[in-house]
Design an enzyme around this catalytic site. Structure first.
Site, PDB file in Angstrom:
ATOM      1  N   SER A 114       1.154  -1.007   0.124  1.00 25.31           N
ATOM      2  CA  SER A 114      -0.092   0.010   0.168  1.00 25.31           C
ATOM      3  C   SER A 114       0.948   1.239   0.228  1.00 25.31           C
ATOM      4  O   SER A 114       0.454   2.434  -0.315  1.00 25.31           O
ATOM      5  CB  SER A 114      -1.479   0.082   1.400  1.00 25.31           C
ATOM      6  OG  SER A 114      -0.568  -0.005   2.537  1.00 25.31           O
ATOM      7  N   HIS A 115       1.983   1.275   0.630  1.00 23.65           N
ATOM      8  CA  HIS A 115       2.805   2.327   0.803  1.00 23.65           C
ATOM      9  C   HIS A 115       4.490   2.280   0.123  1.00 23.65           C
ATOM     10  O   HIS A 115       4.945   1.191   0.790  1.00 23.65           O
ATOM     11  CB  HIS A 115       3.332   3.275   2.408  1.00 23.65           C
ATOM     12  CG  HIS A 115       1.772   3.246   2.714  1.00 23.65           C
ATOM     13  ND1 HIS A 115       0.395   2.770   3.360  1.00 23.65           N
ATOM     14  CD2 HIS A 115       1.516   4.849   3.465  1.00 23.65           C
ATOM     15  CE1 HIS A 115       0.115   3.459   2.901  1.00 23.65           C
ATOM     16  NE2 HIS A 115       0.112   4.756   3.648  1.00 23.65           N
ATOM     17  N   ASN A 116       4.600   2.762  -0.306  1.00 28.01           N
ATOM     18  CA  ASN A 116       6.406   2.480  -1.062  1.00 28.01           C
ATOM     19  C   ASN A 116       7.453   4.156  -1.147  1.00 28.01           C
ATOM     20  O   ASN A 116       6.648   4.424  -2.120  1.00 28.01           O
ATOM     21  CB  ASN A 116       6.327   1.666  -2.893  1.00 28.01           C
ATOM     22  CG  ASN A 116       7.939   1.099  -2.820  1.00 28.01           C
ATOM     23  OD1 ASN A 116       8.777   0.970  -2.236  1.00 28.01           O
ATOM     24  ND2 ASN A 116       7.966   0.734  -3.741  1.00 28.01           N
ATOM     25  N   PHE A 169       8.418  -0.421   2.210  1.00 26.71           N
ATOM     26  CA  PHE A 169       7.122  -0.322   1.790  1.00 26.71           C
ATOM     27  C   PHE A 169       6.281  -1.333   2.519  1.00 26.71           C
ATOM     28  O   PHE A 169       6.793  -1.755   3.210  1.00 26.71           O
ATOM     29  CB  PHE A 169       7.234  -1.049   0.173  1.00 26.71           C
ATOM     30  CG  PHE A 169       7.809  -2.317   0.433  1.00 26.71           C
ATOM     31  CD1 PHE A 169       6.994  -3.365   0.318  1.00 26.71           C
ATOM     32  CD2 PHE A 169       8.606  -2.798   0.444  1.00 26.71           C
ATOM     33  CE1 PHE A 169       8.067  -5.228  -0.066  1.00 26.71           C
ATOM     34  CE2 PHE A 169       9.616  -3.812  -0.223  1.00 26.71           C
ATOM     35  CZ  PHE A 169       8.786  -4.948   0.361  1.00 26.71           C
ATOM     36  N   THR A 170       5.235  -1.650   2.682  1.00 29.81           N
ATOM     37  CA  THR A 170       4.259  -1.498   3.649  1.00 29.81           C
ATOM     38  C   THR A 170       3.751  -3.261   3.169  1.00 29.81           C
ATOM     39  O   THR A 170       3.768  -2.833   1.339  1.00 29.81           O
ATOM     40  CB  THR A 170       2.944  -1.125   4.636  1.00 29.81           C
ATOM     41  OG1 THR A 170       2.557  -0.496   3.096  1.00 29.81           O
ATOM     42  CG2 THR A 170       4.057  -0.347   5.454  1.00 29.81           C
TER      43      THR A 170
END
Length: 332
Positions: free
Chosen positions: A89-91, A102-103
């Site tokens: 979702s996040h990077n 990242f997640t």
């Protein structure tokens, strides 16, 4: 007035048939004015998304923060591979030798599992090294940018006791729809209740049930930090005593500028175990807040990691076939 509305929709979005009418009455303006402001902020990409925010783990997904050490020349190719996974979702690229952060989440029915998926990504991206940083203890996750400038420096972080819940097919149907971005119209939930052939009372009572169970964290708008003027957002990592980690984490979470606060594991090549996301409009403002925090937080050392590039920031779409399709493509 615009900043008041942006503050309101981040903190507690009204769960009612006509939510913008509720906000309008609170602020003493018309529903049309509220909608016009929000539609404009959306078109300017200041509002990123307005939807239910679900707890990945409470839905049965396994997740972790991950840091890769990627050669500078291979970053673009590596990012494309990492971002192809629906559980990322996040990077971000951050200012450290572990440069790609990242997640990562995998579905409850994942055949690969979390560790093997990360291992696969490391091989595909030719990562020189990597660390897996799962949450050991969560103190706070609540992104609310201080758009009005009126928020106190400290806030009370409520400890929530979640109720047990057994998810039914209707719960799943509502989760799949409520996770999507709503339109800024008078009745934004009308299409969901009509599609599911339920009434508003049923819809909102199920959302409340999901929130009481901790499956839904909240329903809110998330702003685009940089577009909203918050250009200096740092992931600050702290080396704190593991025995006193819980007390120190609670102290860090009380700062209003902190949106996320977690305890994570330490490693030989990574001594930091307390993670805080600190938001400010300028680097000077953020650094001043970090310095203020450092006076209260008992740590051996700390380090702010600013993001130099944002590669991905989306909501995970739960209960979709995309997870299985990725595993079949890369590990078929």
């Amino acid at each position: 007035m615009k900043q008041e509305i942006l503050s309101r929709i981040q903190k507690k979005f009204p769960l009612s048939a006509k939510p913008f009418e509720v906000i309008a009455k609170e602020l003493g303006i018309s529903e049309e004015e509220v909608l016009e402001i929000l539609q404009n902020e959306k078109s300017e990409s200041i509002i990123r998304q307005t939807s239910a925010i679900f707890d990945t783990k409470r839905l049965g997904y396994k997740s972790s923060l991950v840091a890769f050490k990627i050669d500078e020349d291979k970053i673009d190719d590596a990012v494309a591979i990492i971002n192809s996974h629906p559980g990322v979702s996040h990077n971000y690229e951050r200012n450290h030798e572990f440069n790609i952060w990242f997640t990562m989440a995998v579905a409850p029915d994942s055949k690969l599992g979390l560790d093997k998926t990360i291992e696969t990504l490391a091989a595909l991206t030719e990562a020189e090294d990597y660390i897996v940083l799962p949450t050991l203890k969560l103190f706070k996750i609540n992104v609310k940018l201080n758009t009005t400038g009126k928020d106190d420096k400290k806030e009370k972080v409520k400890k929530v006791i979640h109720k047990d819940i057994e998810l039914t097919p209707l719960h799943h149907e509502i989760i799949m729809r409520a996770q999507n971005d709503i339109d800024f119209v008078s009745e934004p939930f009308k299409n969901i209740v009509e599609e599911l052939d339920i009434d508003y009372e049923t819809f909102f009572s199920i959302l409340q049930e999901l929130q009481d169970a901790g499956v839904m964290r909240r329903f809110a708008s998330i702003l685009n930090h940089r577009k909203a003027g918050f250009n200096a957002n740092a992931m600050v990592v702290w080396d704190v005593d593991e025995e006193n980690g819980a007390a120190i984490g609670e102290k860090a979470a009380a700062f209003s500028a902190v949106s996320h606060c977690y305890l994570r594991p330490k490693y030989e090549n990574w001594p930091y175990n307390l993670f805080t996301m600190v938001h400010g409009k300028t680097t000077e403002e953020t650094n001043a807040m970090i310095a203020e925090m450092a006076e209260e937080i008992e740590s051996k050392s700390h380090m702010p990691l600013y993001s130099s590039r944002e590669f991905k920031k989306v909501r995970i779409e739960y209960f979709t076939p995309a997870f299985q399709e990725w595993e079949e493509r890369y590990n078929g």
